[in-house]
Design a protein around this motif. Structure first.
Motif, PDB file in Angstrom:
ATOM      1  N   THR A 173       0.831  -1.203   0.000  1.00 20.37           N
ATOM      2  CA  THR A 173       0.000   0.000   0.000  1.00 20.37           C
ATOM      3  C   THR A 173       0.865   1.252   0.000  1.00 20.37           C
ATOM      4  O   THR A 173       0.611   2.215  -0.731  1.00 20.37           O
ATOM      5  CB  THR A 173      -0.940   0.007   1.221  1.00 20.37           C
ATOM      6  N   PHE A 174       1.915   1.229   0.813  1.00 23.15           N
ATOM      7  CA  PHE A 174       2.826   2.367   0.844  1.00 23.15           C
ATOM      8  C   PHE A 174       3.570   2.508  -0.479  1.00 23.15           C
ATOM      9  O   PHE A 174       3.717   3.605  -1.016  1.00 23.15           O
ATOM     10  CB  PHE A 174       3.826   2.197   1.986  1.00 23.15           C
ATOM     11  N   LEU A 175       4.025   1.383  -1.019  1.00 22.03           N
ATOM     12  CA  LEU A 175       4.769   1.419  -2.272  1.00 22.03           C
ATOM     13  C   LEU A 175       3.929   1.988  -3.409  1.00 22.03           C
ATOM     14  O   LEU A 175       4.413   2.769  -4.233  1.00 22.03           O
ATOM     15  CB  LEU A 175       5.237   0.006  -2.635  1.00 22.03           C
ATOM     16  N   ALA A 176       2.659   1.614  -3.440  1.00 26.65           N
ATOM     17  CA  ALA A 176       1.782   2.052  -4.521  1.00 26.65           C
ATOM     18  C   ALA A 176       1.502   3.548  -4.485  1.00 26.65           C
ATOM     19  O   ALA A 176       1.103   4.142  -5.494  1.00 26.65           O
ATOM     20  CB  ALA A 176       0.455   1.283  -4.468  1.00 26.65           C
ATOM     21  N   THR A 177       1.709   4.156  -3.320  1.00 24.16           N
ATOM     22  CA  THR A 177       1.461   5.603  -3.187  1.00 24.16           C
ATOM     23  C   THR A 177       2.719   6.317  -2.717  1.00 24.16           C
ATOM     24  O   THR A 177       2.645   7.402  -2.138  1.00 24.16           O
ATOM     25  CB  THR A 177       0.320   5.846  -2.179  1.00 24.16           C
ATOM     26  N   ALA A 178       3.884   5.699  -2.967  1.00 20.50           N
ATOM     27  CA  ALA A 178       5.140   6.174  -2.397  1.00 20.50           C
ATOM     28  C   ALA A 178       5.594   7.488  -3.009  1.00 20.50           C
ATOM     29  O   ALA A 178       5.310   7.787  -4.170  1.00 20.50           O
ATOM     30  CB  ALA A 178       6.233   5.122  -2.597  1.00 20.50           C
ATOM     31  N   PRO A 179       6.330   8.271  -2.225  1.00 22.17           N
ATOM     32  CA  PRO A 179       6.919   9.495  -2.754  1.00 22.17           C
ATOM     33  C   PRO A 179       8.017   9.170  -3.751  1.00 22.17           C
ATOM     34  O   PRO A 179       8.490   8.043  -3.835  1.00 22.17           O
ATOM     35  CB  PRO A 179       7.499  10.170  -1.498  1.00 22.17           C
ATOM     36  N   ALA A 180       8.402  10.170  -4.517  1.00 24.71           N
ATOM     37  CA  ALA A 180       9.453   9.993  -5.514  1.00 24.71           C
ATOM     38  C   ALA A 180      10.727   9.489  -4.856  1.00 24.71           C
ATOM     39  O   ALA A 180      11.071   9.887  -3.754  1.00 24.71           O
ATOM     40  CB  ALA A 180       9.714  11.311  -6.231  1.00 24.71           C
ATOM     41  N   GLY A 181      11.407   8.598  -5.535  1.00 23.62           N
ATOM     42  CA  GLY A 181      12.672   8.079  -5.032  1.00 23.62           C
ATOM     43  C   GLY A 181      12.603   6.615  -4.674  1.00 23.62           C
ATOM     44  O   GLY A 181      13.525   5.862  -4.950  1.00 23.62           O
ATOM     45  N   LEU A 182      11.497   6.189  -4.074  1.00 27.84           N
ATOM     46  CA  LEU A 182      11.372   4.785  -3.693  1.00 27.84           C
ATOM     47  C   LEU A 182      11.022   3.922  -4.898  1.00 27.84           C
ATOM     48  O   LEU A 182      11.537   2.825  -5.074  1.00 27.84           O
ATOM     49  CB  LEU A 182      10.311   4.629  -2.597  1.00 27.84           C
ATOM     50  N   VAL A 183      10.134   4.441  -5.741  1.00 22.21           N
ATOM     51  CA  VAL A 183       9.712   3.750  -6.960  1.00 22.21           C
ATOM     52  C   VAL A 183      10.306   4.473  -8.151  1.00 22.21           C
ATOM     53  O   VAL A 183      10.277   5.704  -8.202  1.00 22.21           O
ATOM     54  CB  VAL A 183       8.164   3.744  -7.059  1.00 22.21           C
ATOM     55  N   PRO A 184      10.870   3.742  -9.127  1.00 18.97           N
ATOM     56  CA  PRO A 184      11.375   4.423 -10.328  1.00 18.97           C
ATOM     57  C   PRO A 184      10.301   5.305 -10.941  1.00 18.97           C
ATOM     58  O   PRO A 184       9.136   4.906 -11.042  1.00 18.97           O
ATOM     59  CB  PRO A 184      11.733   3.252 -11.252  1.00 18.97           C
ATOM     60  N   LYS A 185      10.665   6.493 -11.342  1.00 24.80           N
ATOM     61  CA  LYS A 185       9.712   7.482 -11.827  1.00 24.80           C
ATOM     62  C   LYS A 185       8.844   6.920 -12.952  1.00 24.80           C
ATOM     63  O   LYS A 185       9.352   6.447 -13.965  1.00 24.80           O
ATOM     64  CB  LYS A 185      10.451   8.727 -12.314  1.00 24.80           C
ATOM     65  N   GLY A 186       7.526   6.978 -12.741  1.00 29.45           N
ATOM     66  CA  GLY A 186       6.570   6.555 -13.750  1.00 29.45           C
ATOM     67  C   GLY A 186       6.387   5.061 -13.892  1.00 29.45           C
ATOM     68  O   GLY A 186       5.567   4.613 -14.698  1.00 29.45           O
ATOM     69  N   ALA A 187       7.101   4.261 -13.097  1.00 24.31           N
ATOM     70  CA  ALA A 187       7.058   2.806 -13.287  1.00 24.31           C
ATOM     71  C   ALA A 187       5.662   2.234 -13.070  1.00 24.31           C
ATOM     72  O   ALA A 187       5.233   1.324 -13.789  1.00 24.31           O
ATOM     73  CB  ALA A 187       8.054   2.126 -12.355  1.00 24.31           C
ATOM     74  N   LEU A 188       4.950   2.732 -12.077  1.00 18.62           N
ATOM     75  CA  LEU A 188       3.644   2.159 -11.733  1.00 18.62           C
ATOM     76  C   LEU A 188       2.474   2.997 -12.226  1.00 18.62           C
ATOM     77  O   LEU A 188       1.314   2.633 -12.005  1.00 18.62           O
ATOM     78  CB  LEU A 188       3.546   1.987 -10.216  1.00 18.62           C
ATOM     79  N   THR A 189       2.750   4.078 -12.918  1.00 22.05           N
ATOM     80  CA  THR A 189       1.691   4.981 -13.374  1.00 22.05           C
ATOM     81  C   THR A 189       0.737   4.262 -14.325  1.00 22.05           C
ATOM     82  O   THR A 189       1.156   3.613 -15.282  1.00 22.05           O
ATOM     83  CB  THR A 189       2.293   6.199 -14.099  1.00 22.05           C
TER      84      THR A 189
END
Length: 211
Positions: A140-156
């Motif tokens: 849940t946190f990962l899906a709404t994570a701030p920039a930096g944790l998830v590669p930019k645009g990866a889950l968009t």
């Protein structure tokens, strides 16, 4: 059910330390999923927030020209000079630490220990049954994570669905797999991509592992 995230983190650190204690020298030196780091290096990185105070880390960031990632790598290299068993002992002893990165809540270190645990276990073929509420909280946190944790645009524009725990988030083409595989892919690790299914899986692959 309310999840005490700090308790979840402490339990996960202790479980990882117990598993690490049984590794052979060859396993300790093996390449992890985390960039060019060995298993030993990843353990040193996990120990970093438990042993390095915030003021010291700030100084390290300043010395690295303001780049946190570079500072983290430098501090990790220094810690990795210590014996593996000593680092594992620190991970277990300080498991209850409630440190969180500035501006982040406890979900950030929860994702950190879960993903880095996978960085170690996945290439070594080791398994751990992580409690479902812990995985749900991290996803849940990962899906709404701030920039930096998830590669930019990866889950968009993608919908993530875990087929082993009760988790679904987002809209669009579906990316389906185990919670642990979703955690790895969502943080840019390509190793888990082959285990993901759904119309969104090829999209995610192109975003994190182009070519």
């Amino acid at each position: 059910m309310t999840v005490d995230v700090f308790e979840e983190i402490a339990d996960e650190r202790r479980a990882l330390a117990e598993q690490l204690a049984g590794l052979t020298p060859q396993q300790r030196a093996a390449r992890s999923l985390c960039r060019a780091w060995s298993v030993h290096d990843v353990v040193a990185h996990l120990v970093m927030p438990l042993e390095v105070s915030t003021p010291r880390l700030v100084l390290a960031v300043l010395a690295a020209g303001g780049r946190f990632d570079r500072a983290s790598e430098r501090v990790t290299r220094r810690l990795a000079r210590r014996p593996f068993a000593e680092l594992v002992e620190v991970l277990a002893r300080e498991a209850g630490s409630r440190f969180t990165p500035p501006g982040a809540g406890p979900q950030a270190p929860l994702v950190d220990v879960l993903v880095h645990g996978l960085d170690i276990r996945w290439p070594l073929g080791l398994h751990r049954d992580v409690p479902a509420p812990r995985l749900q909280e991290a996803l849940t946190f990962l899906a709404t994570a701030p920039a930096g944790l998830v590669p930019k645009g990866a889950l968009t524009g993608l919908r993530l669905e875990a087929d082993d725990v009760g988790f679904a988030h987002g809209s669009g083409p579906v990316v389906r797999g185990t919670a642990q595989a979703l955690l790895l892919a969502g943080t840019g690790r390509s190793a888990a991509l082959d285990s993901l299914t759904g119309e969104g899986a090829p999209v995610l692959r192109r975003r994190i592992a182009p070519g």
